[in-house]
Design an enzyme around this catalytic site. Structure first.
Site, PDB file in Angstrom:
ATOM      1  N   ASP A   8       4.674  25.191 -50.289  1.00  0.00           N
ATOM      2  CA  ASP A   8       3.205  25.624 -50.293  1.00  0.00           C
ATOM      3  C   ASP A   8       2.952  26.528 -49.682  1.00  0.00           C
ATOM      4  OD1 ASP A   8       0.307  25.453 -51.177  1.00  0.00           O
ATOM      5  OD2 ASP A   8      -0.033  24.568 -50.152  1.00  0.00           O
ATOM      6  N   ASP A  10      -1.262  27.767 -48.693  1.00  0.00           N
ATOM      7  CA  ASP A  10      -2.220  27.723 -48.170  1.00  0.00           C
ATOM      8  C   ASP A  10      -2.452  26.255 -48.023  1.00  0.00           C
ATOM      9  OD1 ASP A  10      -2.595  30.647 -50.575  1.00  0.00           O
ATOM     10  OD2 ASP A  10      -3.795  30.991 -48.694  1.00  0.00           O
ATOM     11  N   LYS A  86     -12.155  40.529 -53.304  1.00  0.00           N
ATOM     12  CA  LYS A  86     -11.286  39.176 -51.990  1.00  0.00           C
ATOM     13  C   LYS A  86     -10.078  39.302 -51.967  1.00  0.00           C
ATOM     14  CE  LYS A  86      -9.846  35.416 -52.135  1.00  0.00           C
ATOM     15  NZ  LYS A  86      -8.409  34.976 -52.192  1.00  0.00           N
TER      16      LYS A  86
HETATM   17  C1  XBP Z   1      -4.230  27.980 -52.835  1.00  0.00           C
HETATM   18  C2  XBP Z   1      -5.134  28.756 -54.078  1.00  0.00           C
HETATM   19  C3  XBP Z   1      -4.981  30.230 -54.246  1.00  0.00           C
HETATM   20  C4  XBP Z   1      -5.806  29.849 -52.298  1.00  0.00           C
HETATM   21  C5  XBP Z   1      -7.195  31.409 -52.746  1.00  0.00           C
HETATM   22  O1  XBP Z   1      -2.762  27.625 -53.148  1.00  0.00           O
HETATM   23  O2  XBP Z   1      -5.470  27.421 -54.788  1.00  0.00           O
HETATM   24  O3  XBP Z   1      -6.130  30.208 -55.106  1.00  0.00           O
HETATM   25  O4  XBP Z   1      -7.622  29.155 -52.871  1.00  0.00           O
HETATM   26  O5  XBP Z   1      -6.240  32.286 -54.100  1.00  0.00           O
HETATM   27  P1  XBP Z   1      -1.465  27.291 -52.718  1.00  0.00           P
HETATM   28  P2  XBP Z   1      -6.711  33.561 -54.780  1.00  0.00           P
HETATM   29  O6  XBP Z   1      -2.123  26.226 -51.664  1.00  0.00           O
HETATM   30  O7  XBP Z   1      -0.673  27.169 -54.189  1.00  0.00           O
HETATM   31  O8  XBP Z   1      -1.053  28.333 -52.012  1.00  0.00           O
HETATM   32  O9  XBP Z   1      -7.474  33.884 -54.411  1.00  0.00           O
HETATM   33  O10 XBP Z   1      -5.495  35.047 -54.337  1.00  0.00           O
HETATM   34  O11 XBP Z   1      -6.142  32.730 -55.926  1.00  0.00           O
HETATM   35 MG    MG Z   2      -2.400  24.920 -50.218  1.00  0.00          MG
END
Ligand code: XBP
Ligand code: MG
Length: 234
Positions: A8, A10, A86
């Site tokens: 993953d 983020d 954003k």
């Molecule tokens: C985390 C998310 C993303 C980010 C924001 O993704 O849910 O939505 O919070 O990015 P992961 P965006 O943990 O699966 O990497 O605004 O581009 O969605």
């Molecule tokens: Mg994540």
């Protein structure tokens, strides 16, 4: 046989949510003239909705938002405009090096690659910032496959991103492991038939990842604590 590990992005590979995405969302509110502002505590709760545009739309429709009395069409349009602004902001943050790797994760990538394990990414985040971020922090070439939220019809907790990653890797789920930080991520990995190591961070709701194959409190290098499960199988 461990053929591949799918990370993953983020909260797992990078510490991006509170000081990255949340700051960019708040800057977008200000740039587009809204009084809304997400505190760290509020943002932690909003993370249950994956995908930034969906997160924005749900927020704009909630009683706490200054935009709540606008029409459904206006709220959808505002969510798109805010998210576009954003996303540009996060892309700039990524390119400037403002979003760091999580402590210890680069050591995992080095060790796995050194053992010939293939590396991939499956995120619900947007490709526009995800690729420059992976390039800046790790070097994009490390990852054989990168699946982003733009490329799937259904974001986590739906398993689609992991299923697409496995398909592009041509690896069965039995020969791969997912590494996640959140409940929706763990559910997506489980839905794809993957064993899942959850490496908890300050945003992780530990109740939502109960049952992960292994739950750790960090990537190290200082000894991490195995909060549940067993690493022996890897
Ligand atoms: C985390 C998310 C993303 C980010 C924001 O993704 O849910 O939505 O919070 O990015 P992961 P965006 O943990 O699966 O990497 O605004 O581009 O969605
Ligand atoms: Mg994540």
């Amino acid at each position: 046989m461990l053929a591949a590990v799918i990370f993953d992005l983020d909260g797992t590979l990078v510490d991006s949510e509170q000081q990255g995405h949340r700051v960019a969302f708040n800057d977008a509110f200000e740039a587009l003239g809204l009084r809304d502002h997400w505190s760290q505590e509020r943002y932690r709760g909003l993370l249950a909705t994956t995908g930034g545009e969906r997160r924005l739309y749900r927020w704009l429709s909630s009683p706490e938002s200054s935009f709540r009395n606008h029409s459904e069409e206006e709220r959808r349009a505002m969510a798109v405009s805010l998210h576009r602004w954003k996303t540009d902001r996060v892309e700039a943050m990524a390119a400037s090096g403002a979003i760091p790797a999580r402590d210890g994760v680069t050591g995992w990538l080095d060790e796995l690659a050194g053992r010939g394990v293939r590396l991939a990414v499956a995120t619900t985040g947007s490709r526009q910032w995800a690729l420059p971020l992976l390039e800046k922090v790790f070097g994009l070439a490390r990852f054989e496959v990168v699946v982003t939220g733009d490329e799937v019809a259904h974001r986590k907790p739906d398993p689609e991103a992991y299923l697409v990653a496995l398909s592009r890797l041509a690896v069965p789920a039995t020969d791969a492991v997912a590494v996640e930080d959140s409940g929706p991520g763990w559910e997506a990995a489980r839905g794809a038939g993957l064993a899942c190591v959850v490496v908890a961070n300050a945003e992780t709701d530990l109740g939502s990842v109960d049952g992960a194959t292994v739950l750790l409190d960090g990537f190290g290098p200082s000894p991490y604590e195995i909060l549940s499960g067993a690493l022996a199988r890897f």
